[in-house]
Design a protein around this motif. Structure first.
Motif, PDB file in Angstrom:
ATOM      1  N   GLY A  68      -7.255   6.715  -4.204  1.00 18.20           N
ATOM      2  CA  GLY A  68      -7.799   5.741  -5.138  1.00 18.20           C
ATOM      3  C   GLY A  68      -7.582   4.320  -4.648  1.00 18.20           C
ATOM      4  O   GLY A  68      -6.885   4.061  -3.657  1.00 18.20           O
ATOM      5  N   ARG A  69      -8.207   3.411  -5.351  1.00 22.89           N
ATOM      6  CA  ARG A  69      -8.099   1.999  -4.974  1.00 22.89           C
ATOM      7  C   ARG A  69      -6.707   1.474  -5.301  1.00 22.89           C
ATOM      8  O   ARG A  69      -6.262   1.565  -6.444  1.00 22.89           O
ATOM      9  CB  ARG A  69      -9.143   1.180  -5.724  1.00 22.89           C
ATOM     10  CG  ARG A  69      -9.135  -0.297  -5.350  1.00 22.89           C
ATOM     11  CD  ARG A  69     -10.189  -1.057  -6.122  1.00 22.89           C
ATOM     12  NE  ARG A  69     -10.156  -2.468  -5.801  1.00 22.89           N
ATOM     13  CZ  ARG A  69     -10.934  -3.396  -6.355  1.00 22.89           C
ATOM     14  NH1 ARG A  69     -11.825  -3.007  -7.277  1.00 22.89           N
ATOM     15  NH2 ARG A  69     -10.840  -4.668  -6.013  1.00 22.89           N
ATOM     16  N   VAL A 105      -4.074  -4.796  -6.151  1.00 27.35           N
ATOM     17  CA  VAL A 105      -4.010  -5.972  -5.271  1.00 27.35           C
ATOM     18  C   VAL A 105      -2.709  -6.734  -5.482  1.00 27.35           C
ATOM     19  O   VAL A 105      -2.058  -7.165  -4.526  1.00 27.35           O
ATOM     20  CB  VAL A 105      -5.226  -6.890  -5.512  1.00 27.35           C
ATOM     21  CG1 VAL A 105      -5.123  -8.141  -4.636  1.00 27.35           C
ATOM     22  CG2 VAL A 105      -6.521  -6.141  -5.233  1.00 27.35           C
ATOM     23  N   HIS A 142       0.855  -1.189   0.000  1.00 32.58           N
ATOM     24  CA  HIS A 142       0.000   0.000   0.000  1.00 32.58           C
ATOM     25  C   HIS A 142       0.891   1.240   0.000  1.00 32.58           C
ATOM     26  O   HIS A 142       1.713   1.437   0.891  1.00 32.58           O
ATOM     27  CB  HIS A 142      -0.907   0.003   1.229  1.00 32.58           C
ATOM     28  CG  HIS A 142      -1.880   1.150   1.237  1.00 32.58           C
ATOM     29  ND1 HIS A 142      -2.852   1.309   0.282  1.00 32.58           N
ATOM     30  CD2 HIS A 142      -2.004   2.200   2.092  1.00 32.58           C
ATOM     31  CE1 HIS A 142      -3.555   2.398   0.542  1.00 32.58           C
ATOM     32  NE2 HIS A 142      -3.058   2.960   1.629  1.00 32.58           N
TER      33      HIS A 142
END
Length: 310
Positions: free
Chosen positions: A46-47, A50, A41
């Protein structure tokens, strides 16, 4: 006059090379259990993604290596992770397709001792149109489109050190400075070997700026250049040597015929397929870079050492 016998060659490290060829078929050599699979991270708005860049490159490497569609690629990666005893999530096909467009492929390479001697050449690869047999038998149906791959190879390690992917209309010589820019500034370049298509002021200037020697044959209708700089003077030296000793002797004396090794690498590149699957230029670039990364990984496992038998 007696015809000379053809040259004979012998592989001196057949046992090690044979073991390396077997390792190339291993499925688990591509999987490093210490790799970062999930993306860290970064705290940006924003997203967050993954999966890490390494995870996406691993999945796409399996796709290119076994010529799989994206859905089958996800299934094979899931099987490999289960075989390795890793409880990692697997990106779906839409994630792989989206991330391939922006993927910065990491191409591994090895550095040999001494200055780097580069062999440069280019080839075309098709991405749209009928196959060769169908075009020969029934005629070309619709458009047939190609892209161009430019490679710079290190003969000491057999690794590809620089690659450019351009439209088919682009020439060879304008791309050479971009290939040399991919070599780190702190790594000295000893020589650059290329064919007569690179006999231009731009190429000779780029080679001189890296303090390297150009091994480029002069075109048959070549004329002396005005010596307005070191690049023109070096090129005129090649022209005088060619005229004095003859073109064939100059090629043997400079080792120009070593360039055939990069031509053999072109065949290795197309062993992954005569065409590329992607249609978007950015995805095509990532696919070609993954092919280069796989080729360098194969070379690191072991290559044949061949000597001429007198």
């Amino acid at each position: 006059m007696t015809k000379p016998l053809p040259a004979r060659y012998r592989t001196t490290n057949w046992s090690a090379y044979n073991a390396a060829l077997r390792k190339r078929g291993s499925l688990l050599i591509w999987l490093d259990q210490e790799m970062t699979w999930l993306a860290p991270h970064e705290g940006r708005p924003g997203r967050p993604p993954v999966f890490s860049e390494g995870a996406i490159q691993f999945c796409l490497s399996i796709k290119v290596l076994f010529k799989l569609p994206l859905r089958q690629t996800a299934g094979m990666v899931a099987s490999l992770l289960r075989m390795a005893g890793l409880d990692w999530p697997v990106p779906d096909y839409s994630t792989l397709c989206r991330r391939q467009k922006t993927l910065a492929v990491q191409i591994p390479y090895r550095r040999a001792g001494g200055p780097l001697n580069l062999l440069v050449d280019s080839t075309g690869i098709k991405f749209l149109g009928d196959g060769e047999w169908q075009a020969r038998k029934h005629g070309a149906q619709g458009r047939r489109q190609w892209r161009k791959i430019h490679l710079a190879m290190d003969p000491a390690t057999s690794d590809i050190r620089a690659v450019e992917f351009t439209p088919s209309r682009d020439g060879d010589s304008p791309v050479l400075p971009d290939l040399l820019d991919q070599i780190p500034d702190d790594e000295p370049i000893g020589s650059v070997t290329a064919d007569g298509a690179y006999d231009t002021r731009r190429c000779h200037t780029a080679i001189i700026e890296r303090q390297a020697t150009a091994i480029i044959p002069i075109r048959k209708n070549g004329r002396p250049w005005k010596e307005d700089g070191p690049a023109a003077a070096a090129r005129n030296d090649i022209l005088r040597a060619t005229r004095h000793f003859g073109r064939a002797f100059w090629k043997r004396w400079t080792g120009y015929h070593l360039r055939s090794r990069v031509e053999a690498k072109m065949r290795c590149l197309k062993a992954f397929g005569e065409r590329i699957a992607a249609r978007d230029p950015d995805r095509q670039t990532a696919e070609v870079h993954i092919r280069i990364a796989l080729m360098n990984r194969f070379s690191a496992l072991g290559t044949a050492e061949i000597v001429r038998v007198t």
